[in-house]
Design a protein around this motif. Structure first.
Motif, PDB file in Angstrom:
ATOM      1  N   THR B  34      14.689  13.894 -20.368  1.00 37.74           N
ATOM      2  CA  THR B  34      14.119  12.948 -19.407  1.00 37.74           C
ATOM      3  C   THR B  34      13.413  13.712 -18.298  1.00 37.74           C
ATOM      4  O   THR B  34      13.904  14.741 -17.844  1.00 37.74           O
ATOM      5  CB  THR B  34      15.226  12.076 -18.791  1.00 37.74           C
ATOM      6  OG1 THR B  34      16.028  11.515 -19.835  1.00 37.74           O
ATOM      7  CG2 THR B  34      14.631  10.944 -17.964  1.00 37.74           C
ATOM      8  N   TYR B  36      11.709  13.367 -14.422  1.00 38.94           N
ATOM      9  CA  TYR B  36      11.566  12.610 -13.193  1.00 38.94           C
ATOM     10  C   TYR B  36      10.545  13.310 -12.300  1.00 38.94           C
ATOM     11  O   TYR B  36      10.337  14.524 -12.383  1.00 38.94           O
ATOM     12  CB  TYR B  36      12.897  12.509 -12.438  1.00 38.94           C
ATOM     13  CG  TYR B  36      13.817  11.424 -12.914  1.00 38.94           C
ATOM     14  CD1 TYR B  36      14.574  11.563 -14.079  1.00 38.94           C
ATOM     15  CD2 TYR B  36      13.953  10.243 -12.195  1.00 38.94           C
ATOM     16  CE1 TYR B  36      15.415  10.567 -14.504  1.00 38.94           C
ATOM     17  CE2 TYR B  36      14.806   9.232 -12.611  1.00 38.94           C
ATOM     18  CZ  TYR B  36      15.538   9.402 -13.766  1.00 38.94           C
ATOM     19  OH  TYR B  36      16.369   8.399 -14.177  1.00 38.94           O
ATOM     20  N   GLN B  38       9.270  13.618  -8.127  1.00 39.67           N
ATOM     21  CA  GLN B  38       9.686  13.347  -6.762  1.00 39.67           C
ATOM     22  C   GLN B  38       8.599  13.766  -5.788  1.00 39.67           C
ATOM     23  O   GLN B  38       8.214  14.948  -5.754  1.00 39.67           O
ATOM     24  CB  GLN B  38      10.991  14.059  -6.406  1.00 39.67           C
ATOM     25  CG  GLN B  38      11.522  13.673  -5.037  1.00 39.67           C
ATOM     26  CD  GLN B  38      12.801  14.388  -4.649  1.00 39.67           C
ATOM     27  OE1 GLN B  38      13.093  15.481  -5.117  1.00 39.67           O
ATOM     28  NE2 GLN B  38      13.572  13.759  -3.770  1.00 39.67           N
ATOM     29  N   GLN B  42      10.748  11.172  -0.722  1.00 38.47           N
ATOM     30  CA  GLN B  42      10.965   9.965  -1.530  1.00 38.47           C
ATOM     31  C   GLN B  42      12.023  10.247  -2.590  1.00 38.47           C
ATOM     32  O   GLN B  42      12.339  11.399  -2.887  1.00 38.47           O
ATOM     33  CB  GLN B  42       9.665   9.527  -2.208  1.00 38.47           C
ATOM     34  CG  GLN B  42       8.614   9.031  -1.236  1.00 38.47           C
ATOM     35  CD  GLN B  42       7.424   8.424  -1.967  1.00 38.47           C
ATOM     36  OE1 GLN B  42       7.563   7.893  -3.065  1.00 38.47           O
ATOM     37  NE2 GLN B  42       6.267   8.503  -1.355  1.00 38.47           N
ATOM     38  N   GLY B  43      12.541   9.182  -3.170  1.00 41.31           N
ATOM     39  CA  GLY B  43      13.510   9.341  -4.239  1.00 41.31           C
ATOM     40  C   GLY B  43      12.845   9.712  -5.549  1.00 41.31           C
ATOM     41  O   GLY B  43      11.660   9.418  -5.762  1.00 41.31           O
ATOM     42  N   PRO B  44      13.576  10.362  -6.451  1.00 46.53           N
ATOM     43  CA  PRO B  44      13.012  10.679  -7.768  1.00 46.53           C
ATOM     44  C   PRO B  44      12.603   9.408  -8.507  1.00 46.53           C
ATOM     45  O   PRO B  44      13.191   8.344  -8.321  1.00 46.53           O
ATOM     46  CB  PRO B  44      14.179  11.368  -8.488  1.00 46.53           C
ATOM     47  CG  PRO B  44      15.054  11.896  -7.397  1.00 46.53           C
ATOM     48  CD  PRO B  44      14.938  10.898  -6.289  1.00 46.53           C
ATOM     49  N   PHE B  46      11.521   7.967 -12.422  1.00 43.88           N
ATOM     50  CA  PHE B  46      11.488   8.200 -13.868  1.00 43.88           C
ATOM     51  C   PHE B  46      10.045   8.234 -14.356  1.00 43.88           C
ATOM     52  O   PHE B  46       9.222   7.395 -13.988  1.00 43.88           O
ATOM     53  CB  PHE B  46      12.243   7.069 -14.568  1.00 43.88           C
ATOM     54  CG  PHE B  46      12.116   7.073 -16.070  1.00 43.88           C
ATOM     55  CD1 PHE B  46      11.126   6.328 -16.695  1.00 43.88           C
ATOM     56  CD2 PHE B  46      12.984   7.802 -16.842  1.00 43.88           C
ATOM     57  CE1 PHE B  46      11.013   6.310 -18.075  1.00 43.88           C
ATOM     58  CE2 PHE B  46      12.882   7.798 -18.221  1.00 43.88           C
ATOM     59  CZ  PHE B  46      11.897   7.052 -18.833  1.00 43.88           C
ATOM     60  N   GLN B  49      10.885   9.687 -21.213  1.00 44.48           N
ATOM     61  CA  GLN B  49      12.077  10.168 -21.908  1.00 44.48           C
ATOM     62  C   GLN B  49      11.795  10.233 -23.405  1.00 44.48           C
ATOM     63  O   GLN B  49      11.057   9.391 -23.944  1.00 44.48           O
ATOM     64  CB  GLN B  49      13.245   9.221 -21.649  1.00 44.48           C
ATOM     65  CG  GLN B  49      14.569   9.642 -22.278  1.00 44.48           C
ATOM     66  CD  GLN B  49      15.646   8.616 -22.014  1.00 44.48           C
ATOM     67  OE1 GLN B  49      15.768   7.593 -22.695  1.00 44.48           O
ATOM     68  NE2 GLN B  49      16.455   8.872 -21.014  1.00 44.48           N
ATOM     69  N   TYR B  87      11.080  17.197 -12.526  1.00 41.25           N
ATOM     70  CA  TYR B  87      12.382  17.637 -12.985  1.00 41.25           C
ATOM     71  C   TYR B  87      12.554  17.307 -14.462  1.00 41.25           C
ATOM     72  O   TYR B  87      12.262  16.181 -14.898  1.00 41.25           O
ATOM     73  CB  TYR B  87      13.501  16.927 -12.231  1.00 41.25           C
ATOM     74  CG  TYR B  87      13.530  17.164 -10.742  1.00 41.25           C
ATOM     75  CD1 TYR B  87      12.963  16.242  -9.870  1.00 41.25           C
ATOM     76  CD2 TYR B  87      14.148  18.291 -10.207  1.00 41.25           C
ATOM     77  CE1 TYR B  87      13.006  16.435  -8.499  1.00 41.25           C
ATOM     78  CE2 TYR B  87      14.204  18.499  -8.834  1.00 41.25           C
ATOM     79  CZ  TYR B  87      13.628  17.568  -7.988  1.00 41.25           C
ATOM     80  OH  TYR B  87      13.676  17.764  -6.629  1.00 41.25           O
ATOM     81  N   LEU B  99      23.131  11.983 -12.936  1.00 44.79           N
ATOM     82  CA  LEU B  99      21.985  12.794 -13.270  1.00 44.79           C
ATOM     83  C   LEU B  99      22.165  14.135 -12.576  1.00 44.79           C
ATOM     84  O   LEU B  99      22.525  14.191 -11.404  1.00 44.79           O
ATOM     85  CB  LEU B  99      20.685  12.143 -12.792  1.00 44.79           C
ATOM     86  CG  LEU B  99      20.300  10.815 -13.444  1.00 44.79           C
ATOM     87  CD1 LEU B  99      19.022  10.275 -12.808  1.00 44.79           C
ATOM     88  CD2 LEU B  99      20.139  10.961 -14.932  1.00 44.79           C
ATOM     89  N   THR B 100      21.934  15.202 -13.311  1.00 49.71           N
ATOM     90  CA  THR B 100      22.059  16.541 -12.742  1.00 49.71           C
ATOM     91  C   THR B 100      20.674  17.156 -12.625  1.00 49.71           C
ATOM     92  O   THR B 100      20.036  17.463 -13.634  1.00 49.71           O
ATOM     93  CB  THR B 100      22.959  17.428 -13.610  1.00 49.71           C
ATOM     94  OG1 THR B 100      24.246  16.819 -13.725  1.00 49.71           O
ATOM     95  CG2 THR B 100      23.107  18.799 -12.987  1.00 49.71           C
ATOM     96  N   PHE B 101      20.223  17.308 -11.405  1.00 49.35           N
ATOM     97  CA  PHE B 101      18.885  17.823 -11.150  1.00 49.35           C
ATOM     98  C   PHE B 101      18.931  19.324 -10.927  1.00 49.35           C
ATOM     99  O   PHE B 101      19.825  19.850 -10.274  1.00 49.35           O
ATOM    100  CB  PHE B 101      18.287  17.169  -9.897  1.00 49.35           C
ATOM    101  CG  PHE B 101      17.928  15.726 -10.068  1.00 49.35           C
ATOM    102  CD1 PHE B 101      18.873  14.731  -9.906  1.00 49.35           C
ATOM    103  CD2 PHE B 101      16.631  15.358 -10.400  1.00 49.35           C
ATOM    104  CE1 PHE B 101      18.548  13.395 -10.063  1.00 49.35           C
ATOM    105  CE2 PHE B 101      16.287  14.032 -10.568  1.00 49.35           C
ATOM    106  CZ  PHE B 101      17.252  13.043 -10.395  1.00 49.35           C
ATOM    107  N   GLY B 102      17.920  20.015 -11.473  1.00 46.92           N
ATOM    108  CA  GLY B 102      17.734  21.421 -11.165  1.00 46.92           C
ATOM    109  C   GLY B 102      16.785  21.540  -9.990  1.00 46.92           C
ATOM    110  O   GLY B 102      16.610  20.606  -9.208  1.00 46.92           O
ATOM    111  N   THR B 103      16.134  22.679  -9.905  1.00 49.72           N
ATOM    112  CA  THR B 103      15.199  22.901  -8.803  1.00 49.72           C
ATOM    113  C   THR B 103      13.821  22.326  -9.102  1.00 49.72           C
ATOM    114  O   THR B 103      13.012  22.138  -8.211  1.00 49.72           O
ATOM    115  CB  THR B 103      15.050  24.397  -8.502  1.00 49.72           C
ATOM    116  OG1 THR B 103      14.753  25.086  -9.722  1.00 49.72           O
ATOM    117  CG2 THR B 103      16.336  24.952  -7.914  1.00 49.72           C
TER     118      THR B 103
END
Lengths: 116, 111
Positions: B34, B36, B38, B42-44, B46, B49, B87, B99-103
């Motif tokens: 998936t 996302y 950002q 603001q929020g991420p 979608f 996917q 992301y 949800l686990t976000f990276g950098t």
């Protein structure tokens, strides 16, 4: 298009004070979440909520944090005694079905919290 | 939880196609991919996917090779407004709530 809303957009508070961040998820969604993002860092999961119960919480979500769905529309995050390190952008999100990672989560615009 | 690796940043110009590749060597059989987006403050949001091969929507395309160890997000004809962090997330359907976000990848589009 339906969207998640959050209030306030900005909140400034003194260390040790209680704050309540409010969210209105998308109306037919059943799963609700809070995330936070410290300036310049990753988006971090705090808690998920379903059927009036916490489904999962992270290590960040300690006893100072609580969530509530006080009525049919609002979803709140309370921080009982704020610390300087709680300063961050807080995002609410909601999803329609199972909270699995393949399920789209819709995020709100965020509340920027500044603790002085 | 499959670890993902993506470039820290990319630069492009308006009108160009941008491809952002994400590596996920340890992807599991039940994992979906998936993406996302950002924008600052603001929020991420979608974007897209997929599970395998190619997925296309009105915003982007997602290419996933047969071994699924990587995926490429393709943004056709970017504009200044596509400047954002992108992301790549990998996880199992029904496998967990968070949800686990990276950098992520900071994409900067210039004139």
């Amino acid at each position: 298009e339906p969207e998640v809303t959050q209030t306030p957009s900005h909140q400034v508070t003194q260390m040790g004070q209680e704050v309540i961040l409010r969210c209105v998820p998308i109306s037919n969604h059943l799963y609700f979440y809070w995330y936070r993002q410290i300036l310049g860092q990753k988006v971090e999961f705090l808690v998920s909520f379903y059927n009036n119960e916490i489904s999962e919480k992270s290590e960040i979500f300690d006893d100072q944090f609580s969530v509530e769905r006080p009525d049919g529309s609002n979803f709140t995050l309370k921080i009982r005694s704020t610390k300087l390190e709680d300063s961050a952008m807080y995002f609410c999100a909601s999803s329609e079905r199972s909270g699995g990672r393949s399920e789209t989560q819709y995020f709100g615009p965020g509340t920027r919290l500044l603790v002085l | 939880l499959a670890k993902t690796t993506q470039p820290i940043s990319m630069d492009s110009y308006e009108g160009q196609e941008v491809n952002i590749t994400c590596s996920h060597n340890n992807i599991a059989t039940n994992d979906y991919i998936t993406w996302y987006q950002q924008f600052p403050s603001q929020g991420p949001r979608f974007i897209i996917q997929g599970y395998k091969t190619k997925v296309t929507n009105e915003v982007a395309s997602l290419f996933i090779p047969a071994d699924r160890k990587s995926s490429t997000l393709s943004l056709p004809r970017v504009s200044l407004s596509d400047t954002a962090v992108y992301y790549c997330l990998v996880g199992e359907e029904g496998g967990g709530n968070k949800l686990t976000f990276g950098t992520g990848t900071q994409l900067k589009v210039e004139l």
